[in-house]
Scaffold this motif. Structure first.
Motif, PDB file in Angstrom:
ATOM      1  N   SER A 100       0.809  -1.220   0.000  1.00  0.00           N
ATOM      2  CA  SER A 100       0.000   0.000   0.000  1.00  0.00           C
ATOM      3  C   SER A 100       0.840   1.267   0.000  1.00  0.00           C
ATOM      4  O   SER A 100       0.301   2.378  -0.049  1.00  0.00           O
ATOM      5  CB  SER A 100      -0.916   0.016   1.226  1.00  0.00           C
ATOM      6  OG  SER A 100      -0.141   0.014   2.420  1.00  0.00           O
ATOM      7  N   GLY A 101       2.150   1.123   0.032  1.00  0.00           N
ATOM      8  CA  GLY A 101       3.033   2.278   0.199  1.00  0.00           C
ATOM      9  C   GLY A 101       2.878   3.356  -0.851  1.00  0.00           C
ATOM     10  O   GLY A 101       2.860   4.550  -0.539  1.00  0.00           O
ATOM     11  N   GLU A 102       2.750   2.953  -2.114  1.00  0.00           N
ATOM     12  CA  GLU A 102       2.631   3.950  -3.188  1.00  0.00           C
ATOM     13  C   GLU A 102       1.342   4.742  -3.055  1.00  0.00           C
ATOM     14  O   GLU A 102       1.326   5.967  -3.222  1.00  0.00           O
ATOM     15  CB  GLU A 102       2.711   3.264  -4.555  1.00  0.00           C
ATOM     16  CG  GLU A 102       4.121   2.900  -4.977  1.00  0.00           C
ATOM     17  CD  GLU A 102       5.016   4.111  -5.174  1.00  0.00           C
ATOM     18  OE1 GLU A 102       4.618   5.036  -5.897  1.00  0.00           O
ATOM     19  OE2 GLU A 102       6.117   4.131  -4.591  1.00  0.00           O
ATOM     20  N   MET A 103       0.248   4.049  -2.767  1.00  0.00           N
ATOM     21  CA  MET A 103      -1.023   4.743  -2.583  1.00  0.00           C
ATOM     22  C   MET A 103      -0.945   5.733  -1.429  1.00  0.00           C
ATOM     23  O   MET A 103      -1.357   6.900  -1.565  1.00  0.00           O
ATOM     24  CB  MET A 103      -2.150   3.739  -2.328  1.00  0.00           C
ATOM     25  CG  MET A 103      -3.527   4.364  -2.122  1.00  0.00           C
ATOM     26  SD  MET A 103      -3.854   4.955  -0.425  1.00  0.00           S
ATOM     27  CE  MET A 103      -4.121   3.400   0.418  1.00  0.00           C
ATOM     28  N   VAL A 104      -0.398   5.270  -0.319  1.00  0.00           N
ATOM     29  CA  VAL A 104      -0.293   6.142   0.851  1.00  0.00           C
ATOM     30  C   VAL A 104       0.617   7.330   0.542  1.00  0.00           C
ATOM     31  O   VAL A 104       0.299   8.476   0.883  1.00  0.00           O
ATOM     32  CB  VAL A 104       0.220   5.358   2.071  1.00  0.00           C
ATOM     33  CG1 VAL A 104       0.419   6.304   3.261  1.00  0.00           C
ATOM     34  CG2 VAL A 104      -0.751   4.240   2.451  1.00  0.00           C
ATOM     35  N   LYS A 105       1.734   7.061  -0.115  1.00  0.00           N
ATOM     36  CA  LYS A 105       2.679   8.142  -0.434  1.00  0.00           C
ATOM     37  C   LYS A 105       2.024   9.224  -1.287  1.00  0.00           C
ATOM     38  O   LYS A 105       2.171  10.422  -1.017  1.00  0.00           O
ATOM     39  CB  LYS A 105       3.907   7.579  -1.156  1.00  0.00           C
ATOM     40  CG  LYS A 105       4.951   8.650  -1.466  1.00  0.00           C
ATOM     41  CD  LYS A 105       6.175   8.080  -2.153  1.00  0.00           C
ATOM     42  CE  LYS A 105       5.932   7.852  -3.627  1.00  0.00           C
ATOM     43  NZ  LYS A 105       7.178   7.502  -4.355  1.00  0.00           N
ATOM     44  N   HIS A 106       1.291   8.828  -2.313  1.00  0.00           N
ATOM     45  CA  HIS A 106       0.676   9.829  -3.189  1.00  0.00           C
ATOM     46  C   HIS A 106      -0.410  10.610  -2.452  1.00  0.00           C
ATOM     47  O   HIS A 106      -0.590  11.813  -2.713  1.00  0.00           O
ATOM     48  CB  HIS A 106       0.126   9.161  -4.442  1.00  0.00           C
ATOM     49  CG  HIS A 106       1.199   8.723  -5.402  1.00  0.00           C
ATOM     50  ND1 HIS A 106       1.996   9.628  -6.076  1.00  0.00           N
ATOM     51  CD2 HIS A 106       1.639   7.497  -5.773  1.00  0.00           C
ATOM     52  CE1 HIS A 106       2.864   8.981  -6.838  1.00  0.00           C
ATOM     53  NE2 HIS A 106       2.678   7.684  -6.666  1.00  0.00           N
ATOM     54  N   SER A 107      -1.098   9.961  -1.530  1.00  0.00           N
ATOM     55  CA  SER A 107      -2.086  10.674  -0.722  1.00  0.00           C
ATOM     56  C   SER A 107      -1.413  11.686   0.196  1.00  0.00           C
ATOM     57  O   SER A 107      -1.908  12.794   0.403  1.00  0.00           O
ATOM     58  CB  SER A 107      -2.918   9.685   0.098  1.00  0.00           C
ATOM     59  OG  SER A 107      -3.624   8.796  -0.742  1.00  0.00           O
ATOM     60  N   VAL A 108      -0.265  11.288   0.753  1.00  0.00           N
ATOM     61  CA  VAL A 108       0.522  12.191   1.606  1.00  0.00           C
ATOM     62  C   VAL A 108       1.004  13.388   0.803  1.00  0.00           C
ATOM     63  O   VAL A 108       0.873  14.556   1.219  1.00  0.00           O
ATOM     64  CB  VAL A 108       1.723  11.441   2.228  1.00  0.00           C
ATOM     65  CG1 VAL A 108       2.746  12.423   2.799  1.00  0.00           C
ATOM     66  CG2 VAL A 108       1.252  10.484   3.315  1.00  0.00           C
ATOM     67  N   ILE A 109       1.569  13.117  -0.375  1.00  0.00           N
ATOM     68  CA  ILE A 109       2.078  14.205  -1.225  1.00  0.00           C
ATOM     69  C   ILE A 109       0.956  15.178  -1.578  1.00  0.00           C
ATOM     70  O   ILE A 109       1.119  16.404  -1.518  1.00  0.00           O
ATOM     71  CB  ILE A 109       2.723  13.624  -2.503  1.00  0.00           C
ATOM     72  CG1 ILE A 109       4.007  12.860  -2.141  1.00  0.00           C
ATOM     73  CG2 ILE A 109       3.025  14.743  -3.506  1.00  0.00           C
ATOM     74  CD1 ILE A 109       4.572  12.040  -3.289  1.00  0.00           C
ATOM     75  N   SER A 110      -0.214  14.626  -1.925  1.00  0.00           N
ATOM     76  CA  SER A 110      -1.357  15.470  -2.281  1.00  0.00           C
ATOM     77  C   SER A 110      -1.713  16.428  -1.153  1.00  0.00           C
ATOM     78  O   SER A 110      -1.904  17.636  -1.378  1.00  0.00           O
ATOM     79  CB  SER A 110      -2.562  14.584  -2.614  1.00  0.00           C
ATOM     80  OG  SER A 110      -3.712  15.362  -2.870  1.00  0.00           O
ATOM     81  N   GLY A 111      -1.788  15.897   0.083  1.00  0.00           N
ATOM     82  CA  GLY A 111      -2.142  16.734   1.224  1.00  0.00           C
ATOM     83  C   GLY A 111      -1.102  17.795   1.524  1.00  0.00           C
ATOM     84  O   GLY A 111      -1.443  18.944   1.841  1.00  0.00           O
ATOM     85  N   LEU A 112       0.173  17.412   1.429  1.00  0.00           N
ATOM     86  CA  LEU A 112       1.243  18.362   1.730  1.00  0.00           C
ATOM     87  C   LEU A 112       1.361  19.455   0.676  1.00  0.00           C
ATOM     88  O   LEU A 112       1.478  20.649   0.996  1.00  0.00           O
ATOM     89  CB  LEU A 112       2.578  17.607   1.861  1.00  0.00           C
ATOM     90  CG  LEU A 112       2.734  16.688   3.076  1.00  0.00           C
ATOM     91  CD1 LEU A 112       4.028  15.890   2.971  1.00  0.00           C
ATOM     92  CD2 LEU A 112       2.707  17.483   4.377  1.00  0.00           C
ATOM     93  N   VAL A 113       1.323  19.066  -0.592  1.00  0.00           N
ATOM     94  CA  VAL A 113       1.441  20.043  -1.671  1.00  0.00           C
ATOM     95  C   VAL A 113       0.248  21.010  -1.655  1.00  0.00           C
ATOM     96  O   VAL A 113       0.389  22.205  -1.931  1.00  0.00           O
ATOM     97  CB  VAL A 113       1.563  19.321  -3.033  1.00  0.00           C
ATOM     98  CG1 VAL A 113       1.429  20.313  -4.192  1.00  0.00           C
ATOM     99  CG2 VAL A 113       2.913  18.607  -3.128  1.00  0.00           C
ATOM    100  N   ALA A 114      -0.917  20.497  -1.272  1.00  0.00           N
ATOM    101  CA  ALA A 114      -2.111  21.344  -1.210  1.00  0.00           C
ATOM    102  C   ALA A 114      -1.970  22.465  -0.190  1.00  0.00           C
ATOM    103  O   ALA A 114      -2.595  23.522  -0.326  1.00  0.00           O
ATOM    104  CB  ALA A 114      -3.338  20.496  -0.868  1.00  0.00           C
ATOM    105  N   THR A 115      -1.131  22.256   0.823  1.00  0.00           N
ATOM    106  CA  THR A 115      -0.925  23.298   1.840  1.00  0.00           C
ATOM    107  C   THR A 115       0.328  24.132   1.557  1.00  0.00           C
ATOM    108  O   THR A 115       0.754  24.921   2.404  1.00  0.00           O
ATOM    109  CB  THR A 115      -0.821  22.666   3.245  1.00  0.00           C
ATOM    110  OG1 THR A 115       0.202  21.665   3.254  1.00  0.00           O
ATOM    111  CG2 THR A 115      -2.138  22.039   3.657  1.00  0.00           C
ATOM    112  N   GLY A 116       0.922  23.943   0.382  1.00  0.00           N
ATOM    113  CA  GLY A 116       2.040  24.786  -0.027  1.00  0.00           C
ATOM    114  C   GLY A 116       3.406  24.274   0.367  1.00  0.00           C
ATOM    115  O   GLY A 116       4.401  24.999   0.265  1.00  0.00           O
ATOM    116  N   CYS A 117       3.492  23.001   0.807  1.00  0.00           N
ATOM    117  CA  CYS A 117       4.784  22.454   1.244  1.00  0.00           C
ATOM    118  C   CYS A 117       5.664  22.045   0.060  1.00  0.00           C
ATOM    119  O   CYS A 117       5.171  21.629  -0.989  1.00  0.00           O
ATOM    120  CB  CYS A 117       4.568  21.230   2.129  1.00  0.00           C
ATOM    121  SG  CYS A 117       3.814  21.572   3.721  1.00  0.00           S
ATOM    122  N   GLU A 118       6.959  22.158   0.280  1.00  0.00           N
ATOM    123  CA  GLU A 118       7.941  21.584  -0.638  1.00  0.00           C
ATOM    124  C   GLU A 118       8.228  20.169  -0.136  1.00  0.00           C
ATOM    125  O   GLU A 118       8.712  19.993   0.982  1.00  0.00           O
ATOM    126  CB  GLU A 118       9.233  22.406  -0.650  1.00  0.00           C
ATOM    127  CG  GLU A 118      10.334  21.784  -1.500  1.00  0.00           C
ATOM    128  CD  GLU A 118      11.690  22.459  -1.298  1.00  0.00           C
ATOM    129  OE1 GLU A 118      12.678  21.985  -1.876  1.00  0.00           O
ATOM    130  OE2 GLU A 118      11.755  23.445  -0.530  1.00  0.00           O
TER     131      GLU A 118
END
Length: 449
Positions: free
Chosen positions: A50-68
């Protein structure tokens, strides 16, 4: 949905698709980005499916808040923490359920000091999540994603610079080492470090394919494949870890697993000969360390279970080494987190300088027998009747800082609800297996009534 999640000082974890969903993951990641007020975030993951799915969900949330976001890819959890600190990032997320089976995954949140969130920081993060008070960026300020394949190399280079390491002598010694990484996050990192230390290595379960062909928890009964290989090949030692590479277990030169409690005891015994100072262990860890510390005339302090709790106590007491009896070794001069790779460096240095086998060093340790049991709870809200347990057991020294621990002259027991699984853990230690077993059995019967 939140009732199917385990939320604790260790982060948030759950079974993928049953509590831990893409929506929950991205919302927790948005909460973390909001908590950090944007900034640079290091992420890394273990190898579970499940790592890839979780990773992309994490990236989505972080990038949405303006994180690098800096993605290290597959790497041990301590590698994420090491890179947060050394790249001067604002935080990090390790995507791993550690010793849990494949169907689990988790997010472990890291602060800008390269340690897991403190209890107060975790509370602030959870408040943001529960209230949904996310601060998302507009289209012009959306965050960015970058990849970095050098995270493990930086971590290994840091280990090689440890003050006590004599790399030249280690490379000349050419230890023969077996390694079992349960096909997890350390599958390339552990062998690479061992090769840099001049070891001749034999591998089992180091394909990094996420197929956990043994139980991921590196306890003695799960290390039969490594034990057989060490014995058959005539190796000096075997090292095993869990799915995210923070814990370290040892197999002796005869192929017999020492038991995960011995990793910390051996590391403490060696390091205190190099640097005297306070030691911190958790309430569930063996008395071996207490006895070792006495011989060095320094102090041992006990914390609640959980790495964040151990680290907090280590900072308060200015400890020189610490950890947990599950194979977690924390060396502050390197980093304030459990780290299997710095643990390997400690143990190999001990072997080198002592001139003894690992079994000889193990036999010099205080002799105890520890039993670790667990019992499923009917629900996560299930409350344990500690008063009843106290009443039905012999009078002893009581510690209720984390569940219930009772100490007697030659034995102790610790009962507490797990923060990572819906279970109660019952751990007893005594001078004999029989005594420890009977103590555990008695408590389980009391809980059942």
């Amino acid at each position: 949905m939140k009732n199917n999640l385990m939320i604790s000082v260790s982060g948030v974890r759950g079974i993928v698709g049953d509590g831990l969903t893409p929506d929950v993951i991205s919302r927790f990641s948005m909460a973390f980005g909001t908590f950090l007020k944007k900034g640079r975030v290091i992420i890394g993951k273990d190898t579970r499916p499940s790592g890839e799915m979780v990773k992309h969900s994490v990236i989505s949330g972080l990038v949405a808040t303006g994180c690098e976001v800096i993605d290290l890819g597959v790497c041990p959890t301590p590698t994420v923490l090491y890179n947060v600190k050394n790249l001067h990032a604002d935080g990090g997320i390790a995507i791993t359920a550690s010793h849990n089976p494949s169907e689990w995954n988790a997010l472990k949140f890291v602060n800008n000091e390269g340690t897991f969130l403190t209890r107060s920081q975790a509370k602030k993060l959870l408040d943001i999540f529960n209230k949904g008070s996310f601060k998302t960026a507009d289209w012009q300020n959306i965050g960015v994603l970058k990849t970095d394949s050098s995270g493990i190399k930086r971590h290994i280079d840091g280990v090689l610079r440890l003050s006590f390491l004599n790399i030249r002598k280690l490379r000349r010694r050419k230890f023969r080492v077996g390694v079992d990484c349960v096909n997890g996050a350390a599958s390339s990192a552990f062998p690479e470090l061992l090769e840099k230390l001049g070891c001749k290595i034999k591998k089992v379960y180091c394909d990094g394919n996420g197929k956990f062909l043994r139980n991921p928890e590196p306890i003695a009964k799960n290390l039969s494949a490594l034990g057989k290989m060490v014995s058959k090949e005539g190796l000096d030692i075997g090292f095993a870890t869990d799915a995210d590479g923070d814990r370290l277990s040892i197999v002796g030169n005869d192929g017999t697993p020492l038991g995960e409690e011995h990793s910390l005891a051996l590391a403490v015994s060696y390091f205190l000969s190099k640097k005297r100072g306070n030691v911190v262990i958790n309430l569930s860890s063996s008395r071996m360390t207490d006895d070792i510390v006495k011989t060095h005339k320094v102090k041992v302090f006990r914390s609640k279970v959980g790495e964040a709790n151990v680290v907090k106590k280590m900072k308060q007491t200015n400890a020189v080494i610490g950890g947990e009896g599950n194979g977690g070794i924390i060396l502050p001069e390197f980093q304030m987190t459990r780290d299997g790779m710095s643990g390997i460096a400690l143990i190999l240095s001990y072997l080198l300088e002592s001139g003894k086998t690992i079994l000889q060093l193990k036999n010099e340790l205080p002799s105890y027998y520890i039993i670790k049991e667990k019992k499923k709870l009917n629900s996560r809200e299930h409350k344990l009747n500690y008063e009843k347990i106290i009443k039905l057991l012999p009078k002893g020294r009581i510690n209720n800082n984390d569940g219930l621990r009772i100490d007697w002259k030659d034995c102790w027991i610790h009962i507490r609800k797990s923060g990572t699984e819906p279970i109660v853990r019952i751990i007893a230690e005594a001078k004999s297996k029989k005594e420890a077993t009977l103590l555990c059995r008695k408590v389980k019967k009391i809980i059942d009534v």
